[in-house]
Scaffold this active site. Structure first.
Site, PDB file in Angstrom:
ATOM      1  N   GLN A 180       0.853  -1.194   0.000  1.00  0.00           N
ATOM      2  CA  GLN A 180       0.000   0.000   0.000  1.00  0.00           C
ATOM      3  C   GLN A 180       0.893   1.250   0.000  1.00  0.00           C
ATOM      4  OE1 GLN A 180      -2.691   0.535   3.351  1.00  0.00           O
ATOM      5  NE2 GLN A 180      -4.125   1.694   2.123  1.00  0.00           N
ATOM      6  N   GLY A 308       1.147  -0.638  11.466  1.00  0.00           N
ATOM      7  CA  GLY A 308       0.602  -1.931  11.058  1.00  0.00           C
ATOM      8  C   GLY A 308       0.100  -1.870   9.641  1.00  0.00           C
ATOM      9  N   MET A 309      -0.043  -3.045   9.039  1.00  0.00           N
ATOM     10  CA  MET A 309      -0.592  -3.134   7.682  1.00  0.00           C
ATOM     11  C   MET A 309      -1.504  -4.352   7.649  1.00  0.00           C
ATOM     12  SD  MET A 309      -0.850  -1.912   4.680  1.00  0.00           S
ATOM     13  CE  MET A 309      -2.057  -2.674   3.597  1.00  0.00           C
ATOM     14  N   GLU A 310      -2.735  -4.091   7.193  1.00  0.00           N
ATOM     15  CA  GLU A 310      -3.798  -5.078   7.300  1.00  0.00           C
ATOM     16  C   GLU A 310      -3.749  -6.174   6.239  1.00  0.00           C
ATOM     17  OE1 GLU A 310      -3.937  -1.888   6.387  1.00  0.00           O
ATOM     18  OE2 GLU A 310      -5.566  -1.461   4.996  1.00  0.00           O
ATOM     19  N   ASN A 311      -2.583  -6.712   5.943  1.00  0.00           N
ATOM     20  CA  ASN A 311      -2.517  -7.745   4.923  1.00  0.00           C
ATOM     21  C   ASN A 311      -3.439  -8.902   5.322  1.00  0.00           C
ATOM     22  OD1 ASN A 311      -0.597  -6.339   3.329  1.00  0.00           O
ATOM     23  ND2 ASN A 311       0.957  -6.853   4.861  1.00  0.00           N
ATOM     24  N   HIS A 334      -7.227  -2.096  15.236  1.00  0.00           N
ATOM     25  CA  HIS A 334      -7.308  -1.356  13.973  1.00  0.00           C
ATOM     26  C   HIS A 334      -7.101  -2.286  12.767  1.00  0.00           C
ATOM     27  CE1 HIS A 334      -6.767   2.280  11.413  1.00  0.00           C
ATOM     28  NE2 HIS A 334      -6.013   1.439  10.725  1.00  0.00           N
ATOM     29  N   GLU A 335      -6.002  -3.007  12.779  1.00  0.00           N
ATOM     30  CA  GLU A 335      -5.702  -3.851  11.606  1.00  0.00           C
ATOM     31  C   GLU A 335      -6.738  -4.966  11.464  1.00  0.00           C
ATOM     32  OE1 GLU A 335      -3.821  -2.320   9.802  1.00  0.00           O
ATOM     33  OE2 GLU A 335      -2.676  -1.132  11.242  1.00  0.00           O
ATOM     34  N   HIS A 338      -9.869  -3.751   9.781  1.00  0.00           N
ATOM     35  CA  HIS A 338      -9.758  -3.679   8.316  1.00  0.00           C
ATOM     36  C   HIS A 338     -10.276  -4.957   7.651  1.00  0.00           C
ATOM     37  CE1 HIS A 338      -7.898   0.099   7.221  1.00  0.00           C
ATOM     38  NE2 HIS A 338      -6.865  -0.065   8.022  1.00  0.00           N
ATOM     39  N   GLU A 357      -9.754   3.947   6.088  1.00  0.00           N
ATOM     40  CA  GLU A 357      -9.092   4.290   7.352  1.00  0.00           C
ATOM     41  C   GLU A 357     -10.042   4.915   8.382  1.00  0.00           C
ATOM     42  OE1 GLU A 357      -6.410   2.986   8.018  1.00  0.00           O
ATOM     43  OE2 GLU A 357      -5.632   2.479   6.032  1.00  0.00           O
ATOM     44  N   ASP A 413       0.522   8.274  -1.236  1.00  0.00           N
ATOM     45  CA  ASP A 413       1.066   8.078   0.113  1.00  0.00           C
ATOM     46  C   ASP A 413       0.955   9.358   0.938  1.00  0.00           C
ATOM     47  OD1 ASP A 413       1.723   5.416   0.111  1.00  0.00           O
ATOM     48  OD2 ASP A 413       3.771   5.725  -0.612  1.00  0.00           O
ATOM     49  N   TYR A 421      -8.198   9.310   8.755  1.00  0.00           N
ATOM     50  CA  TYR A 421      -8.377   8.508   9.971  1.00  0.00           C
ATOM     51  C   TYR A 421      -9.374   9.172  10.922  1.00  0.00           C
ATOM     52  CZ  TYR A 421      -4.268   5.704   8.764  1.00  0.00           C
ATOM     53  OH  TYR A 421      -3.399   4.863   8.135  1.00  0.00           O
TER      54      TYR A 421
END
Ligand code: BES
Ligand code: ZN
Length: 650
Positions: A180, A308-311, A334-335, A338, A357, A413, A421
């Site tokens: 992302q 964090g990244m919601e993969n 949070h993640e 998602h 977000e 980005d 958010y």
């Protein structure tokens, strides 16, 4: 104006004569001019449904991607192939346009009706700084499957390759992706827009002592042998494509949740994230079943540029939230959130980022409230809203409305964090307040079900809310009130306010100290969590005297704190106040941690004075080899702007 080089199919045919690396087998049809080819670069850009992708999803869509990749740490390279199964929506269209960045394309073939694979003609346009290179493949026969053989560059913007010294264990190298917003294209040629959703499989080979994980069906019991296969059976947008390779072990949290981390980190991470299953149950009770099978968390080295990244199925997380007291686990809430807002119902373009977000931040806060109570949820809202108040300025008004206009967001980005958010979450809190919690919960759950596995625009959200909220419960919110949130800058006057009694106690303690030098009682501060310390520091005047900072340090040892959230606020205050005793600890912090949000405020504060800028440059020179390209880019920008005499960015 970005350099844009749309090539008609005729031009591709001509270019073929001059270019090396282009191959073809299929003859003439590729050279026929296409009526769909755009007349001018400007028309081309305006016609694209997602301004940050060259893809043409209304013509053809990727249904599935099958990856075959080898991980080469010595070369810092992924090499192999991607095979696309395509749905040709326009039966007369004969081109496949993909996004790439810094990729070397070796060969493109298409599967023919007789099952043989034949070369296809392709061309790679010169790179745009932000979007990368448009890869145009002539596909006159509209092959159902196309395969690209390629390899990545060591500088791929979506990958970070770490030397063993940059890991916990110091023995095994590490690599992870961060796709992302538009970095997936630097490791797989793709229709890199969230408008397109696809399933994927992968066969990945790596050194035998490394474990490979992806945003797919990771098997906690997989034998570590350097040969791994993955399947992601649910359709996902490209930015959720993820891979990580390193000395990783698994530790369960519950039957369907667990952590992956380097061996020495795994037990600490499992203890910190022990509430993950409870969070899942809360989210399921509110918004329907978790639809992705397992939910695991991968703890990355400290250079991970985000929190964090919601993969999907495998959240990527910074180790900086592992503080030992579970005070920063809202990151997991949070993640995890998602999994509904973002991964299940996805924003259609970066202009709709708030749908991901903002909704997620709202759901995150509901999970926190359910597990840890209203007081903690409110403290988290107040911290975020205070940040919004300081981030919103006259200069960034164009980025303050939830619905961002076309052309405003050059680099996806660079979305304004507080808008997507905090204002996004605040909007939903407003709707909840007006329509009542029960009605609003039912609405949100219905929205997730209605748009499950689809990508939606702000307009689609607004249309759905009009029918299922505004008109269903008349007299609660006017269309004008609703639209003000979406289309106006700033925070609408309808915004509900939160008062936090625990923060009022902090405010009183800070005032007593500022007025009379009386430090708050240990009996009080011993109950403070990270939230209260953060608020204590954030409410301080712009500068203090070095003596005052020394007094705080003597009492609370902020300098050298292992807590990144506290460090993020304390060090800029130290810099602004000329408290040079903290410089060694600052250098250590900026070198150890690459999470952008934590370190940028300190770099920005340093860049405001000539001596500070000098120190920032020295630290950056040392830290840079360990930083992710995303973090390096942000630091470079602050230093560049400071040197140019302009107001430093964030
Ligand atoms: N999806 C984001 C991370 C992201 C956003 C990466 C935009 C690239 C572009 C992720 O879910 C996120 O919001 N992470 C936050 C943590 C969260 C607790 C607010 C972060 O990294 O700070
Ligand atoms: Zn998020």
């Amino acid at each position: 104006m970005r350099p844009m080089f749309p090539l008609s199919l005729l031009a591709i045919g001509l270019a073929l004569i001059a270019m090396t690396g282009c191959r073809r087998e299929a003859p003439a049809p590729a050279a026929a001019p296409s009526p769909a080819a755009s007349a001018t670069p400007a028309a081309d850009e305006a016609a694209r449904p997602d301004e940050h992708s060259y893809a043409e999803p209304e013509k053809v869509r990727t249904q599935d991607v099958a990856l075959e990749l080898n991980v080469d740490f010595a070369k810092k390279q992924l090499a192999g192939s991607a095979t696309y199964t395509l749905d040709w929506l326009d039966p007369r269209y004969g081109k496949l346009v993909l996004d790439t960045r810094d990729l070397t394309i070796e060969k493109v073939v298409g599967e023919r009706a007789d099952g043989r694979w034949a070369d296809l003609i392709y061309t790679t346009a010169p790179a745009d700084k932000i979007l990368g290179s448009k890869l145009t493949i002539a596909v006159p026969e509209r092959n159902r499957r196309i395969r690209i053989t390629y390899h990545t560059a060591p500088t791929a913007s979506g990958l970070q390759w770490l030397e063993p010294s940059m890991t916990e264990g110091k023995k095994t190298p590490f690599m992870f992706s961060q796709s992302q917003q538009i970095h997936a294209r630097s490791w797989v040629p793709l229709q890199d827009t969230p408008i397109v959703r696809f399933t994927y499989t992968a066969h990945v080979t790596s050194p035998a002592d490394t474990m490979v994980l992806m945003s797919a069906d990771n098997d906690p019991k997989a034998v570590r042998d350097g040969d791994y296969t993955f399947k992601m059976p649910q359709k996902i947008p490209s930015y959720l494509l993820a891979i990580a390779v390193g000395d990783l072990v698994f530790k369960p949290i519950s039957a369907r949740a667990g952590v992956w981390a380097e061996p020495s980190m795994a037990p600490k991470a499992a203890a910190e994230f022990v509430d993950t299953e409870r969070m899942m149950r809360t989210a399921e009770r509110l918004y329907g079943p978790y639809r992705w099978g397992r939910y695991d968390i991968l703890v990355l080295p400290p250079s991970f540029p985000y929190g964090g990244m919601e993969n999907p199925r495998l959240t990527f997380a910074t180790p900086t939230v592992i503080t030992g007291d579970r005070s920063l686990v809202s990151l997991v809430a949070h993640e995890l959130a998602h999994s509904w807002s973002g991964n299940l119902v996805t924003f259609a373009t970066s202009k709709d980022a708030w749908l991901n977000e903002g909704t997620t931040s709202y759901v995150e806060n509901r999970i926190i409230e359910d597990l840890y109570g209203r007081e903690r949820a409110d403290m988290e809202s107040v911290i975020a809203r205070n940040e919004l108040k300081s981030e919103f300025t006259e200069e960034n008004k164009a980025l303050q409305s939830l619905a961002v206009k076309a052309g405003v967001l050059k680099d996806p980005d660079e979305n304004l964090g507080s808008t997507v958010y905090t204002k996004g979450a605040w909007f939903l809190a407003f709707l909840e307040q007006r329509f009542g919690r029960a009605n609003f919960d039912a609405f949100l759950r219905g929205y997730f079900d209605h748009f499950a596995f689809q990508s939606v625009t702000t307009q689609q959200f607004a249309d759905y809310a009009k029918v299922n909220l505004l008109e269903k419960y008349p007299g609660k919110v006017t269309q004008d009130e609703f639209d003000a949130w979406l289309y106006q800058p700033g925070v609408p006057s309808t915004a509900p306010q939160v008062v936090s009694p625990r923060f009022e106690a902090v405010d009183a303690a800070r005032k007593a100290w500022l007025d009379a030098g009386t430090l708050p009682d240990k009996a009080l501060t011993s109950k403070w969590t990270t939230h209260e310390w953060v608020h204590f520091i954030e409410g301080m005047p712009e500068t203090l005297t070095p003596e005052q900072l020394a007094a705080l340090d003597a009492a609370y040892t902020f300098t050298g704190t292992p807590n990144g959230e506290i460090a993020q606020r304390w060090y800029p205050l130290a810099v602004r106040s000329g408290y040079t005793q903290a410089n060694t600890a600052i250098a250590d912090f900026l070198q150890r941690i690459g999470r952008r949000k934590l370190i940028m405020p300190t770099y920005t504060a340093l860049a405001k004075t000539p001596q500070g800028l000098k120190l920032a440059e020295e630290i950056f020179a040392r830290a840079r080899p360990g930083y992710h390209p995303i973090t390096s880019g942000s630091v470079e920008q602050v230093i560049r702007e400071a040197k140019a005499g302009a107001a430093p960015g964030r």
